[in-house]
Design an enzyme around this catalytic site. Structure first.
Site, PDB file in Angstrom:
ATOM      1  N   ARG A   1      -2.823  -2.150  -3.169  1.00 14.27           N
ATOM      2  CA  ARG A   1      -4.014  -1.352  -2.870  1.00 14.27           C
ATOM      3  C   ARG A   1      -3.990  -0.120  -3.779  1.00 14.27           C
ATOM      4  NH1 ARG A   1      -4.916   3.265   1.353  1.00 14.27           N
ATOM      5  NH2 ARG A   1      -7.135   3.508   1.083  1.00 14.27           N
TER       6      ARG A   1
ATOM      7  N   GLU B   1      -7.987  -5.399   5.515  1.00 19.03           N
ATOM      8  CA  GLU B   1      -7.931  -5.095   4.085  1.00 19.03           C
ATOM      9  C   GLU B   1      -6.823  -5.878   3.389  1.00 19.03           C
ATOM     10  OE1 GLU B   1      -8.965  -0.502   3.819  1.00 19.03           O
ATOM     11  OE2 GLU B   1      -8.337  -1.111   5.801  1.00 19.03           O
TER      12      GLU B   1
ATOM     13  N   HIS C   1     -12.964   3.059   1.096  1.00 17.86           N
ATOM     14  CA  HIS C   1     -12.916   2.015   2.146  1.00 17.86           C
ATOM     15  C   HIS C   1     -13.651   0.744   1.696  1.00 17.86           C
ATOM     16  CE1 HIS C   1     -12.721   5.409   5.404  1.00 17.86           C
ATOM     17  NE2 HIS C   1     -11.498   4.983   5.133  1.00 17.86           N
TER      18      HIS C   1
ATOM     19  N   ASN D   1       0.873  -1.169   0.000  1.00 15.37           N
ATOM     20  CA  ASN D   1       0.000   0.000   0.000  1.00 15.37           C
ATOM     21  C   ASN D   1       0.914   1.224   0.000  1.00 15.37           C
ATOM     22  OD1 ASN D   1      -1.768   2.059   0.562  1.00 15.37           O
ATOM     23  ND2 ASN D   1      -2.576   1.157   2.443  1.00 15.37           N
TER      24      ASN D   1
END
Ligand code: ADP
Length: 409
Positions: free
Chosen positions: A90, A385, A179, A7
């Site tokens: 991500r 996540e 999100h 990420n």
């Protein structure tokens, strides 16, 4: 299958190496201050924590340092870098093009880049990370998992703003939501916890961290979410205002002589709880302890925060014509019995929610916090996540897919 999940922010890389079969985290960490002096890598292997200080100029150099930490004799968990079979990235914004996770070949990467104008602060950093990771790990598949993808199931009734339609056609000005990976994960877990199929449930998921959003998940699909064109819309957040009368913007520009950029910064960085507490606090822990002791400024700020959240829960119960479960997740949602108790006791009685005070008194656990006779189940579910990114990556790679399908048409 070992999967590296990354990420990338503009000056940071957060990572986890997972065994996607057992779903165990083998190592994880955070590299901060890339391109700024004082770069620092915090790397964790099990319970052991290692810190490295070394100036890192860009994401490629940063990823090389992370790979070194992963295969180092002392800090590492790999014998050979070839053990990493895929990388999951991500990506914040997939625009209208991406309604699910996707294999990042060159053509797709260009399509992702085409969405940069929608998320100018986040997407370019994500893409820099993808390019760097492809340079360092050129032979493995790379998969993109988008924050917006889960919300692509929203109908135009929920995603259109009442603006001239031409602006939607021209700039794709509409609600996207964020999100999504977290809302999707906790909705799936909620169905498991209830022992019912996701396809039969109406769930409201509240991701309450520093950034915060609520989603209405009807029969497994996001039908509405509180963040919009950008993450500024919706709830009161740490430093973001959430909803306000749009006419306040030109008013402030005129009265305070602010530029568009300055107003944007005021709404994103100086508002929310920071603004409500007169620039004193944005961290919920600081506010909560004072609010619970009755300190007036923090109490008032917290009251506004709770009220906005409760309004969204009410709106989404109406949008779905009912609700079976309400989930709290992320930093505040997982760790704050105070917020949960105030919202459930203060506002959710009409939905038939009855709090179990003892069960609510937990932090970071996966638990139903209402009594068995409660008409709606309120629960706490820690989000994950990275696990969703690893699962999607594994599925795409092992099935040889180009793109996943999140739901059946
Ligand atoms: P983000 O990912 O949006 O930066 P997080 O999900 O990490 O945010 O959540 C950060 C927020 O969680 C902070 O406001 C922090 O104060 C809050 N938080 C963490 N632990 C607790 C706690 N024990 N009680 C209340 N709030 C907490």
């Amino acid at each position: 299958m070992k999967i590296l999940v990354i990420n990338c922010g503009s000056s940071s890389i957060k990572y986890q190496l997972l065994d996607a079969d057992s779903e165990n985290v083998l190592a994880k960490g955070l590299l901060e201050r890339i391109g700024i002096s004082g770069s620092k890598l915090t790397h964790k292997k099990g319970n052991e924590k290692f810190e490295f200080d070394k100036d890192i100029s860009d994401h490629t150099q940063g990823l090389a340092m992370i790979i070194d930490a992963l295969r180092d004799e002392k800090t590492g968990v790999l014998r050979n870098v070839a053990e990493i079979e895929a990388v999951g990235h991500r990506v914040v914004h997939g625009g209208e093009r991406f309604a699910s996770s996707v294999l990042l070949d060159d053509e797709v990467l260009r399509e992702v880049e085409a969405n940069n104008f929608l998320a100018p602060l986040h997407n370019p950093a994500n893409i820099e990370g993808i390019i760097a990771a492809k340079k360092i790990l050129p032979t493995v598949p790379h998969v993109g998992v988008f924050d917006t993808a889960f919300h692509q199931s929203m109908s135009e009734v929920s995603y259109l703003y009442a603006l001239p339609y031409a602006l939607y056609r021209k700039y794709r000005v509409r609600r996207y939501g964020f999100h999504g990976t977290s809302h999707r994960y906790v909705a799936e877990r909620a169905a498991r916890l209830l022992g019912k199929p996701l396809k039969e449930l109406k769930i409201i998921t509240a991701h309450i961290g520093n950034g915060a959003s609520v989603t209405a998940v009807k029969f497994g699909r996001s039908v509405d979410t509180s963040m919009g064109f950008t993450p500024l819309e919706g709830l009161v957040m740490g430093t973001r205002s959430g909803d306000l009368d749009p006419a306040i913007i030109p008013f402030l520009q005129e009265q305070e002589g602010l530029s568009a950029g300055e107003v944007n910064s005021l709404l994103n960085k100086e508002s929310g709880m920071l603004g409500l507490t007169d620039r004193q606090f944005s961290d919920m822990r600081d506010i909560e302890v004072r609010a619970s002791e009755g300190e007036p400024i923090c109490k008032r700020a917290h009251d506004v925060y709770e009220y906005r959240l409760a309004k969204y829960i009410g709106a989404y119960a109406a949008a779905m014509n009912g609700v079976d479960a309400i989930v709290f997740t992320a930093g505040v949602g997982e760790n704050s019995p105070y917020l949960r108790a105030n919202v459930v006791n203060g506002y959710l009685g009409y939905l038939g929610a009855t709090l179990d005070v003892e069960k609510n008194n937990c932090r970071g656990c996966e638990i139903i916090i209402t009594t068995p006779d409660s008409r709606v189940s309120v629960m706490v579910i820690p989000t994950n996540e990275e696990l969703v990114i690893a699962r999607d990556t594994r599925e795409i790679v092992s099935k040889g897919l180009k793109e996943l399908k999140l739901w059946e048409d």
